[in-house]
Scaffold this motif. Structure first.
Motif, PDB file in Angstrom:
ATOM      1  N   ASP A  91     -24.964  -3.143   5.630  1.00 13.26           N
ATOM      2  CA  ASP A  91     -24.857  -3.948   6.851  1.00 13.26           C
ATOM      3  C   ASP A  91     -24.654  -3.097   8.106  1.00 13.26           C
ATOM      4  N   GLY A  92     -24.516  -1.786   7.926  1.00 16.44           N
ATOM      5  CA  GLY A  92     -24.342  -0.902   9.073  1.00 16.44           C
ATOM      6  C   GLY A  92     -22.895  -0.657   9.465  1.00 16.44           C
ATOM      7  N   VAL A  93     -21.954  -1.117   8.648  1.00 19.02           N
ATOM      8  CA  VAL A  93     -20.540  -0.865   8.942  1.00 19.02           C
ATOM      9  C   VAL A  93     -20.269   0.620   8.710  1.00 19.02           C
ATOM     10  N   LYS A  94     -19.751   1.282   9.713  1.00 18.80           N
ATOM     11  CA  LYS A  94     -19.504   2.728   9.637  1.00 18.80           C
ATOM     12  C   LYS A  94     -18.063   3.061   9.257  1.00 18.80           C
ATOM     13  N   GLU A  95     -17.167   2.061   9.409  1.00 19.74           N
ATOM     14  CA  GLU A  95     -15.746   2.334   9.191  1.00 19.74           C
ATOM     15  C   GLU A  95     -15.072   1.089   8.630  1.00 19.74           C
ATOM     16  N   ILE A  96     -14.236   1.305   7.603  1.00 22.98           N
ATOM     17  CA  ILE A  96     -13.431   0.246   7.005  1.00 22.98           C
ATOM     18  C   ILE A  96     -11.987   0.710   7.028  1.00 22.98           C
ATOM     19  N   SER A  97     -11.088  -0.176   7.424  1.00 22.40           N
ATOM     20  CA  SER A  97      -9.658   0.120   7.375  1.00 22.40           C
ATOM     21  C   SER A  97      -8.985  -0.814   6.375  1.00 22.40           C
ATOM     22  N   PHE A  98      -8.337  -0.229   5.381  1.00 27.06           N
ATOM     23  CA  PHE A  98      -7.524  -0.972   4.420  1.00 27.06           C
ATOM     24  C   PHE A  98      -6.082  -0.888   4.901  1.00 27.06           C
ATOM     25  N   LEU A  99      -5.426  -2.027   5.056  1.00 28.40           N
ATOM     26  CA  LEU A  99      -4.059  -2.066   5.574  1.00 28.40           C
ATOM     27  C   LEU A  99      -3.065  -2.348   4.456  1.00 28.40           C
ATOM     28  N   ILE A 100      -1.993  -1.558   4.414  1.00 27.45           N
ATOM     29  CA  ILE A 100      -0.911  -1.747   3.448  1.00 27.45           C
ATOM     30  C   ILE A 100       0.370  -1.950   4.241  1.00 27.45           C
ATOM     31  N   GLY A 101       0.971  -3.103   4.088  1.00 29.66           N
ATOM     32  CA  GLY A 101       2.166  -3.438   4.853  1.00 29.66           C
ATOM     33  C   GLY A 101       3.437  -2.854   4.275  1.00 29.66           C
ATOM     34  N   GLY A 102       4.527  -3.187   4.931  1.00 30.24           N
ATOM     35  CA  GLY A 102       5.846  -2.756   4.497  1.00 30.24           C
ATOM     36  C   GLY A 102       6.425  -3.680   3.443  1.00 30.24           C
ATOM     37  N   SER A 103       7.666  -3.469   3.124  1.00 30.31           N
ATOM     38  CA  SER A 103       8.301  -4.197   2.023  1.00 30.31           C
ATOM     39  C   SER A 103       8.479  -5.690   2.289  1.00 30.31           C
ATOM     40  N   PHE A 104       8.420  -6.111   3.551  1.00 28.81           N
ATOM     41  CA  PHE A 104       8.554  -7.542   3.853  1.00 28.81           C
ATOM     42  C   PHE A 104       7.203  -8.228   4.029  1.00 28.81           C
ATOM     43  N   GLY A 105       6.113  -7.500   3.821  1.00 26.12           N
ATOM     44  CA  GLY A 105       4.787  -8.117   3.866  1.00 26.12           C
ATOM     45  C   GLY A 105       4.222  -8.208   5.272  1.00 26.12           C
ATOM     46  N   HIS A 106       3.341  -9.198   5.459  1.00 23.30           N
ATOM     47  CA  HIS A 106       2.570  -9.342   6.692  1.00 23.30           C
ATOM     48  C   HIS A 106       2.883 -10.654   7.397  1.00 23.30           C
ATOM     49  N   THR A 107       2.568 -10.695   8.671  1.00 22.57           N
ATOM     50  CA  THR A 107       2.683 -11.950   9.415  1.00 22.57           C
ATOM     51  C   THR A 107       1.423 -12.786   9.185  1.00 22.57           C
ATOM     52  N   ASP A 108       1.559 -14.086   9.398  1.00 25.73           N
ATOM     53  CA  ASP A 108       0.388 -14.963   9.307  1.00 25.73           C
ATOM     54  C   ASP A 108      -0.624 -14.606  10.387  1.00 25.73           C
ATOM     55  N   GLU A 109      -0.147 -14.146  11.543  1.00 26.33           N
ATOM     56  CA  GLU A 109      -1.060 -13.757  12.615  1.00 26.33           C
ATOM     57  C   GLU A 109      -1.961 -12.607  12.158  1.00 26.33           C
ATOM     58  N   LEU A 110      -1.375 -11.612  11.491  1.00 29.15           N
ATOM     59  CA  LEU A 110      -2.181 -10.499  10.987  1.00 29.15           C
ATOM     60  C   LEU A 110      -3.204 -11.018   9.973  1.00 29.15           C
ATOM     61  N   ARG A 111      -2.778 -11.887   9.086  1.00 31.30           N
ATOM     62  CA  ARG A 111      -3.703 -12.449   8.090  1.00 31.30           C
ATOM     63  C   ARG A 111      -4.883 -13.152   8.757  1.00 31.30           C
ATOM     64  N   ARG A 112      -4.641 -13.823   9.880  1.00 34.50           N
ATOM     65  CA  ARG A 112      -5.718 -14.530  10.586  1.00 34.50           C
ATOM     66  C   ARG A 112      -6.670 -13.583  11.300  1.00 34.50           C
ATOM     67  N   ARG A 113      -6.190 -12.418  11.682  1.00 36.71           N
ATOM     68  CA  ARG A 113      -6.986 -11.529  12.535  1.00 36.71           C
ATOM     69  C   ARG A 113      -7.813 -10.497  11.769  1.00 36.71           C
ATOM     70  N   VAL A 114      -7.602 -10.365  10.463  1.00 37.36           N
ATOM     71  CA  VAL A 114      -8.377  -9.389   9.702  1.00 37.36           C
ATOM     72  C   VAL A 114      -9.709  -9.994   9.264  1.00 37.36           C
TER      73      VAL A 114
END
Length: 152
Positions: A91-114
């Protein structure tokens, strides 16, 4: 392709750091894999505040197509992860970022924006061990896509 593993916290145990370094080195034959370590939120903050601070840091450092590692995400097999990476390259994607959160996890806002959320099962991994698992799976995906016998 460039792959970033953006993670909260530092690797403390040498054996985890050595394993991650080995898989990153093996990946270099196929793509540019980089580890980006971000500081944990201050300990005096509430779990919600720590989650908010760390999620904002992750989003700030993420580049390209953003994949959140989260228990609520889609479970992929090794072959599925390989197909995902191959499809993004086509598809032409040149870069992928895999995110690993801290011990308390992620916010719902982050989940919506990925762009995507993936899960490596319902068990909870120590964050340092999970980085080893993710780097190994990225290497495995590269070898699957290259048709090499590493994945049996």
């Amino acid at each position: 392709m460039k792959i970033n593993i953006v993670a909260i916290g530092k690797i403390k145990e040498k054996f985890f750091a050595d394993a991650i370094e080995e898989y990153v080195k093996r990946c270099s034959r196929y793509g540019d894999v980089r580890i980006v370590e971000l500081p944990e939120a201050p300990q005096g903050k509430s779990p919600d505040e720590q989650r908010r601070i760390e999620s904002a840091q992750l989003l700030d450092k993420a580049k390209g197509y953003i994949v959140l590692t989260d228990a609520r995400g889609e479970q992929l097999s090794s072959e599925g992860l390989a197909a995902f990476i191959a499809d993004k390259a086509v598809d032409g994607v040149k870069e992928i970022s895999f995110l690993i959160g801290g011990s308390f996890g992620h916010t719902d806002e982050l989940r919506r924006r990925v762009d995507m959320m993936i899960s490596f099962g319902k068990i909870t991994y120590p964050h340092q061990l999970f980085r080893v698992v993710l780097t190994e799976q990225i290497y495995r995906a590269f070898t699957i896509n290259a048709g090499l016998p590493y994945h049996k």
